[in-house]
Design an enzyme around this catalytic site. Sequence first.
Site, short mmCIF file in Angstrom:
data_model
loop_
_atom_site.label_atom_id
_atom_site.label_comp_id
_atom_site.label_asym_id
_atom_site.label_seq_id
_atom_site.Cartn_x
_atom_site.Cartn_y
_atom_site.Cartn_z
N LYS A 26 0.70 -1.04 -0.04
CA LYS A 26 -0.09 0.13 -0.02
C LYS A 26 0.95 1.30 -0.15
O LYS A 26 0.76 2.32 -0.84
CB LYS A 26 -1.00 -0.04 1.39
CG LYS A 26 -1.97 0.91 1.17
CD LYS A 26 -2.92 0.77 2.50
CE LYS A 26 -3.91 1.89 2.33
NZ LYS A 26 -5.19 1.14 1.42
N ARG A 96 -3.32 3.01 8.84
CA ARG A 96 -3.59 1.78 8.22
C ARG A 96 -2.50 0.85 8.33
O ARG A 96 -1.19 1.39 7.89
CB ARG A 96 -4.28 1.97 6.95
CG ARG A 96 -5.38 2.67 6.78
CD ARG A 96 -5.76 2.57 5.32
NE ARG A 96 -6.31 3.76 5.02
CZ ARG A 96 -7.56 3.87 4.81
NH1 ARG A 96 -8.73 2.74 4.89
NH2 ARG A 96 -8.37 4.79 4.52
N GLY A 105 -7.87 -7.28 5.62
CA GLY A 105 -8.80 -7.48 6.76
C GLY A 105 -8.09 -7.94 7.98
O GLY A 105 -8.92 -8.46 8.83
N MET A 107 -5.36 -7.09 9.75
CA MET A 107 -4.98 -6.24 10.81
C MET A 107 -5.69 -5.06 10.76
O MET A 107 -6.71 -5.03 10.31
CB MET A 107 -3.48 -5.90 10.05
CG MET A 107 -2.32 -7.12 10.05
SD MET A 107 -0.80 -6.52 9.70
CE MET A 107 -1.11 -6.46 8.18
N ARG A 351 -3.37 -1.08 -6.88
CA ARG A 351 -2.95 -2.30 -6.72
C ARG A 351 -2.97 -3.47 -7.90
O ARG A 351 -4.29 -3.23 -8.36
CB ARG A 351 -2.84 -2.95 -5.46
CG ARG A 351 -4.31 -3.23 -5.15
CD ARG A 351 -4.58 -4.33 -3.76
NE ARG A 351 -5.88 -4.35 -3.72
CZ ARG A 351 -6.34 -4.64 -2.26
NH1 ARG A 351 -5.64 -4.77 -1.24
NH2 ARG A 351 -7.61 -5.04 -2.08
N HIS A 467 -4.39 -43.18 -2.78
CA HIS A 467 -4.48 -43.83 -3.99
C HIS A 467 -5.50 -43.14 -4.76
O HIS A 467 -5.51 -42.89 -6.07
CB HIS A 467 -4.72 -45.42 -3.71
CG HIS A 467 -5.02 -45.95 -5.00
ND1 HIS A 467 -6.33 -46.05 -5.47
CD2 HIS A 467 -4.26 -46.78 -5.76
CE1 HIS A 467 -6.28 -46.98 -6.47
NE2 HIS A 467 -5.07 -47.25 -6.70
N SER A 776 13.62 -42.74 -17.66
CA SER A 776 12.63 -41.98 -17.33
C SER A 776 12.57 -41.97 -15.80
O SER A 776 12.45 -42.94 -15.23
CB SER A 776 11.17 -42.41 -18.07
OG SER A 776 10.34 -41.85 -17.51
N CYS A 843 8.38 -39.30 -15.49
CA CYS A 843 6.99 -39.65 -15.69
C CYS A 843 6.25 -39.66 -14.44
O CYS A 843 5.20 -40.22 -14.09
CB CYS A 843 6.87 -40.85 -16.50
SG CYS A 843 7.77 -42.44 -15.75
N TYR A 863 11.92 -34.18 -21.46
CA TYR A 863 10.79 -34.02 -21.36
C TYR A 863 10.09 -34.28 -20.09
O TYR A 863 10.56 -34.81 -19.39
CB TYR A 863 9.95 -34.74 -22.58
CG TYR A 863 10.19 -36.28 -22.33
CD1 TYR A 863 9.06 -36.94 -21.18
CD2 TYR A 863 11.02 -36.95 -22.88
CE1 TYR A 863 9.41 -38.36 -21.09
CE2 TYR A 863 11.02 -38.55 -22.49
CZ TYR A 863 10.33 -39.03 -21.77
OH TYR A 863 10.17 -40.35 -21.40
#
Length: 893
Positions: A26, A96, A105, A107, A351, A467, A776, A843, A863
């Site tokens: 701020k 503030r 909200g 503080m 902001r 699972h 892999s 993978c 990859y």
Amino acid sequence: MTKWVYSFGGGEAEGSREMRELLGGKGANLAEMASLGLPVPPGFTITTEACNHFYAEGRKLPEGLTEEVETALAKIEALQGKRFGSREAPLLVSVRSGARSSMPGMMDTVLNLGLNDETVEALAASADRRFAYDSYRRFIQMYSDVVLGVDHHEFEAILEEEREARGAASDTELSAEDWETIVARFKALVEEINAAPFPQSPRDQLWGAIGAVFSSWMNARAITYRSLHDIPESWGTAVNVQAMVFGNMGDSSATGVAFTRDPATGEKALYGEFLVNAQGEDVVAGIRTPQYLTEAARIAAGSDAPSLETLMPEQFAEFAAHSDRLERHYRDMQDLEFTVERGRLWMLQTRNGKRTTRAALKIATAMAEEGLISREEAVMRIEPTSLDQLLHPTLDPKAERKVIAKGLPASPGAASGEIVFTPDKADILTKEGHAVILVRLETSPEDIQGMACARGILTSRGGMTSHAAVVARGMGKPCVSGAGALKIDHKAGTMTVLGKTYGEGDVITIDGSSGEVMEGRVAMLQPEVSGDFATLMQWADAARRLKVRANAETPEDARAARDFGAEGIGLCRTEHTFFQDDRIVAMREMIVAGDTQARRKALAKLLPLQRKDFLELFQAMRGLPVTIRLLDPPLHEFLPKGEHEIAEVAAAMGTDATLLGERILELTEANPMLGSRGCRLLLLHPEIPEMQTRAIIEAAQQAARLTGEPVTPEIMVPLVGMIGEFNRVKAVIDAAAAAVNEAGAPKIDYTVGTMIELPRAALRARELAGEAAFFSFGTNDLTQTTFGISRDDAASFLTRYQELGILEKDPFVSIDTDGVGALVRLAAHEGRAGRPDLKLGICGEHGGDPASIHFCEQAGLDYVSCSPYRVPVARLAAAQAVIGRTTASSETA
Ligand code: PEP
Ligand code: MG
């Protein structure tokens, strides 16, 4: 000497937007707006360093702060032509909090500070008596609550009494005299509770408020918020002290909020609301219905309350110009607050605005097309995981819902269906055309078929990596796991929650993105890949180096993966298809076969089925690489569990069999990932890899004949730890492939590679690469074997470990760079030393996790492979890893 205070206002500022660490978000933005010459009420920011000092020194403010505050206060007075505590023209300020990242909200804030029995009279004389006393009572109420610890309900009670005594329905009916009476009662209340009068000195008030804002950094709300949002305590908060401006000084005053673009759709149009003669909190509080800023929005909404554009055309035009300027200056959509005080416009906040994913995509692509940002910046603006919102059906936010339980958001998307408690029932009902939700204590591999046909999965146990959760994510199916409030009785076929019992056939809805379980059917929105989405993905593809493949077994998944942009299949888990109805019998025959001959007979039944699967897969992928893994899991996973046995023991003990069964389930520790599985299984029964290779090569021949495109399968050996294991399985594969190649055409080229999912494999990577064409990384098993804990158990331990500060992140979600990651780096390096053109992929589940993808980019992998529904997320994350960051700059709501 440390500088604790930074002034702003009057067209200049000591701070800037780059200083948000020191000034908070701020404060930094107020300074920036002031420097731009925008009409910002003058003020100053006390730094976050002062806050840290405050805590380091046992809640004492730093030396020198008083002088700096006095100097800064004098600047405000000069600019406003008012004086703090003056009886003629009193300066009032707001105090503030403002941390580095917004903590809405959490503080404390104090408004109208500087009012006392004398200044209130001055305010009454310069403005209006009623307004002055209303402001004074608001100040006493806020200040007493925040600084003096007097609960605001005490004040509300007095207000209620006074309204009743006067027969007033709302505060607007109270007169100046009424407010005076109320102020007197408020002050008496404070004096009674605190045994001291309400502070009359504006300076005492100011220091009280500053101390209270710093203290609020450590209030329970703020601490909880920080831990939920990974905000370190060491950041501290700044304090902003700023001249008050009033939107409630009559009909030429107003206050409002705005976004420079629509935060829901991203449409380029000023979007916002305001109220005439009101203070900021009135807009948010929802007591009065706010009006639209623009005529266009008013007309679109069919409202007859005038817009700001018609009501205050000059101020509107000025505001529109400022918002346009701020958006161009910040190069992002802004969230603004403003006040008009007697016809004069003041800018109170700017902001970067929160937005939906859909809006984020539209805004990023539009800004790139407008030339405001580059395409790469646009790519960086989207949080990869936020794309999940667009890839699954979602609940219509407007739909009504009755939430009956909450579990973990285990796999995104929403689904409605009839409750079923067994996979078999799921299967039967689905075939009859019903939509079902499979409800289980927890799931196991035998449930796969039931899970595959259910619309969604709900379990009362298990974590984010149980699972149910892992399989559901792989299938792209919504799943809520660990909804502990549900009492599930499989035997009775009931689910009880909140005193109500639900049976089979009752409809529920689950939201795997929020973890909510709802009664009945809730309306949904279907996933939709919009034009902006596709555009942004193209830009991401242009930037990324890593290829993205999918983990898929079925042609449907393979096609979905292709549609989402997958460039191949990185892992086909052949066992998954063995659970399907037509094959589980042959599979079980194969497992229980007493000798090789009987096993071969059973395998012969499986061969055509596997061949057909692979053919469909190759066809779906049309020439893209496909990595098929030979059979991996321990065979008991394909066998039923012994209910009879459980029943016998239960009878002998005189307890309920279901309860005993559940208890056993709870206590059972099985580590099947360390049993006879993977390449051990393949070596034990070489006829299995022989059959599977045959199925693969024959399918490749057929696919090549049918599509005219060459297919080069990549055959992968699981759980290798020693070179001898790999070589022996490879010999079986080569022999089987040679036989097929000799028997038919075209000749199929194939490669044989290994998974790296044991620490030993990583350590012997150079040697393995001498024989294996590709690696892999199976980071699921590699994490289990590196940490020595199974994936399912990790979830419960992790919470404890996080509490104890032993482990911060779940290593099953993001690659643990010190352990698993170190092994991956080592294996990649050593592997390439052994074979320079070694192909490297991942993978495990981590292949779809943005932070892990970033790691894979740095480790030089070729990859990543993830579930089909994660493919767009992975494409974006891979691009961001190249461009240089893992987190997006704009916040997504
Ligand atoms: C792995 O271990 O990472 C892997 C991909 O194999 P699975 O999850 O099937 O054990
Ligand atoms: Mg594995």
